[in-house]
Scaffold this active site. Structure first.
Site, mmCIF file in Angstrom:
data_model
loop_
_atom_site.group_PDB
_atom_site.id
_atom_site.type_symbol
_atom_site.label_atom_id
_atom_site.label_comp_id
_atom_site.label_asym_id
_atom_site.label_seq_id
_atom_site.Cartn_x
_atom_site.Cartn_y
_atom_site.Cartn_z
ATOM 1 N N ASP A 84 7.944 18.940 -8.643
ATOM 2 C CA ASP A 84 9.332 18.549 -8.889
ATOM 3 C C ASP A 84 9.583 18.780 -10.366
ATOM 4 O OD1 ASP A 84 11.864 17.625 -8.644
ATOM 5 O OD2 ASP A 84 11.337 15.581 -8.063
ATOM 6 N N CYS A 272 -2.419 -3.522 11.567
ATOM 7 C CA CYS A 272 -2.737 -2.097 11.458
ATOM 8 C C CYS A 272 -4.248 -1.939 11.620
ATOM 9 C CB CYS A 272 -2.283 -1.616 10.075
ATOM 10 S SG CYS A 272 -2.845 0.031 9.626
ATOM 11 N N CYS A 277 -7.243 -1.724 6.733
ATOM 12 C CA CYS A 277 -6.879 -2.980 7.395
ATOM 13 C C CYS A 277 -7.885 -3.436 8.439
ATOM 14 C CB CYS A 277 -5.512 -2.829 8.056
ATOM 15 S SG CYS A 277 -4.260 -2.261 6.897
HETATM 16 ZN ZN LIG Z 1 -3.523 -0.218 7.464
#
Ligand SMILES: [Zn+2]
Length: 521
Positions: A84, A272, A277
């Site tokens: 960018d 999740c 997680c």
């Molecule tokens: Zn996760």
């Protein structure tokens, strides 16, 4: 340079050919810092999650890394790299101390595969005349560097500005298509609207640009990395996006989920199963040192983003993107407003939606928004064109209450007391009115209904029967409506029809059947 492989609504699965490999779109480019010591998550880790192409900031690279170095080796990534220009810094700090030509030349030299000119971003709070100025200046700059852009093997992005001034945005897009040499159109500045959760405004912006630039050209959406925004952006024809949100949110202890963002402190569980997680709970993360927590949250957020991209792609493949948008619209009121806004641009999505593809999957009818599923709309339009022969005998309208086996439907209709010689049409709250002969064909018996039948749906069906059949066929056939007293929606449709036909001064016969359920079961 860009090839469309599959599509649904205005969404596409495509191939974007860069000089360093092919990117399958829709693709989200995670933003990474050009200086390795400032990278929150290592680029190789990001790539291993499935992000095959990344984006970095050329302005920061020029400042911190300097000229004469290959950015791929500095960053430690050998896949397609987008840069960018620094327009974001321009938006944040008001000015950058390089010229458009300098930053374009630098991007040519540093090994960038997809590059952006130094445009002037539209700020959400900018008054109209400032927005127009930023558009004109961006267009001037696009022309200014044509000697570098044209014939280059880098894919150059031409940013389209205008923000929520849709006429300015459309002007910007139209003028941009007249400038040769650019491979991708970049829609700028949705970030403010995303922060305010005004997804409906983003829907408008994308639709205007998608309707203005040729459908064969890819569109990039700057800074739109939120799981709730991705399905709508893609459905309206955005092919690539970039986002630093996964880091920005992580720095703020914010945790992305498909239905929105949570503060880590507010979570009791991590909903999740990504590697971050899997074996942790929010407390484990909160007790960590800040930099490690930030890295892990950023990593989780990347998983949340790529999952969303993949869910959308799968929906495109199956031709059920509309159903997926309905599902997303139940996750958050902002998403619901976004989907209602999509209806405003219905012609854009209907035009490109295939009738069905491959193995025809059942259409899921879940809410009044299911009425707008393009697969149903196509079918209803086709059925509306079929009229019964003039001078015909009685036309019976029979409610389609369950999904009987197509081979049984004839005898079922007869057991409702309908004579052999009568013409029979079926009526259904979502499928409308269609000739008996179509039952069994897609999608007339391939649907799953589990929606609350709101008055609006019942009234629409009654209106369709009254206007298109009773009124229009008044001379050619006598319409007889079978009313199942034990089927709630059939009873409601008939009540409404009685009202309507007396208001319209047309005649219809109603045949009451006390127990349809017994016949259909
Ligand atoms: Zn996760």
């Amino acid at each position: 340079l860009f090839e469309i492989k599959d599509q649904d609504l205005a969404a596409r699965i495509g191939k974007l050919y860069t000089r360093r490999g092919v990117i399958e779109t829709p693709h989200l480019f995670p933003v990474i810092d050009p200086s390795p010591r400032k990278q929150v998550v290592d680029p190789r880790t990001i790539a291993s999650i499935g992000f095959s192409a990344l984006i970095t900031n050329a302005y920061l690279a020029l400042r911190r890394v300097g000229r004469g170095k290959d950015l791929h080796s500095v960053i430690g990534f050998d896949g397609p790299l987008m840069t960018d220009s620094g327009a974001y810094q321009l938006m944040q700090y008001g000015e950058v101390d390089v010229t458009n030509r300098e930053i374009v030349e630098y991007q040519r030299e540093c090994g960038s595969d997809i590059a952006v000119i130094l445009d002037i971003p539209t700020r959400a709070e900018d008054p109209r005349h400032r927005v127009v100025e930023s558009v004109e200046e961006t267009l001037r700059r696009a022309n200014e560097v044509l000697d570098i852009v044209e014939g280059s093997d880098i894919l150059w992005v031409l940013p389209i500005q205008g923000g929520h001034y849709l006429d300015v945005l459309q002007y910007s897009a139209r003028m941009a298509t007249r400038i040769p040499g650019y491979s991708i159109y970049g829609l700028g500045s949705p970030t403010t609207f995303l922060e305010r959760f005004e997804l409906d405004k983003i829907v408008d912006m994308i639709a205007v640009v998608r309707l203005t630039v040729p459908f064969s050209m890819p569109i990039h959406l700057f800074g739109a990395g939120h799981p709730l925004a991705i399905p709508f952006a893609v459905a309206l024809g955005v092919d690539t996006m970039d986002s630093a949100s996964y880091i920005l949110y992580a720095r703020d202890d914010r945790y992305m989920t498909p239905s929105g963002t949570y503060r880590l402190q507010d979570l009791d569980y991590l909903p999740c199963s990504c590697p971050v997680c899997q074996r942790r709970d929010p407390r484990d993360l909160l007790e960590m040192e800040r930099s490690e927590r930030c890295r892990l949250l950023a990593l989780h957020n990347l998983y949340a983003l790529i999952e969303e991209v993949r869910r959308v792609k799968q929906a495109i493949r199956e031709g059920r993107l509309w159903e997926y948008l309905e599902e997303v619209s139940h996750r958050h009121p902002a998403a619901r407003r976004a989907l209602e806004r999509v209806l405003h641009w219905y012609s854009l999505i209907e035009r490109h939606a295939p009738r069905y593809k491959g193995e025809a999957r059942a259409v899921m009818l879940k809410s009044s928004l299911s009425l707008y599923n393009p697969r149903l709309i196509h079918a209803r339009r086709a059925a509306e064109r079929m009229r019964i022969a003039p001078g015909s005998i009685d036309l019976y309208m029979v409610p389609l209450y369950t999904k009987p086996d197509p081979s049984d439907i004839g005898s079922l209709v007869r057991s409702l007391g309908i004579p052999e010689e009568g013409a029979v049409h079926l009526y259904h709250p979502f499928l409308g009115v269609f000739p008996l002969g179509l039952y069994g064909r897609y999608p007339y018996s391939q649907f799953e209904l589990g929606a609350l039948l709101e008055d609006e749906i019942v009234e629409d069906l009654a209106l369709e029967i009254a206007e298109r059949w009773i009124e229009a066929d008044q001379r050619s056939a006598r319409v007889k409506i079978v009313c199942c007293e034990d089927v709630d929606w059939s009873r409601r449709v008939c009540a409404k029809l009685r009202e309507m036909s007396s208001e319209m001064g047309v005649e219809a016969d109603f045949i009451r059947v006390a127990a349809c359920r017994r016949v259909y079961m």
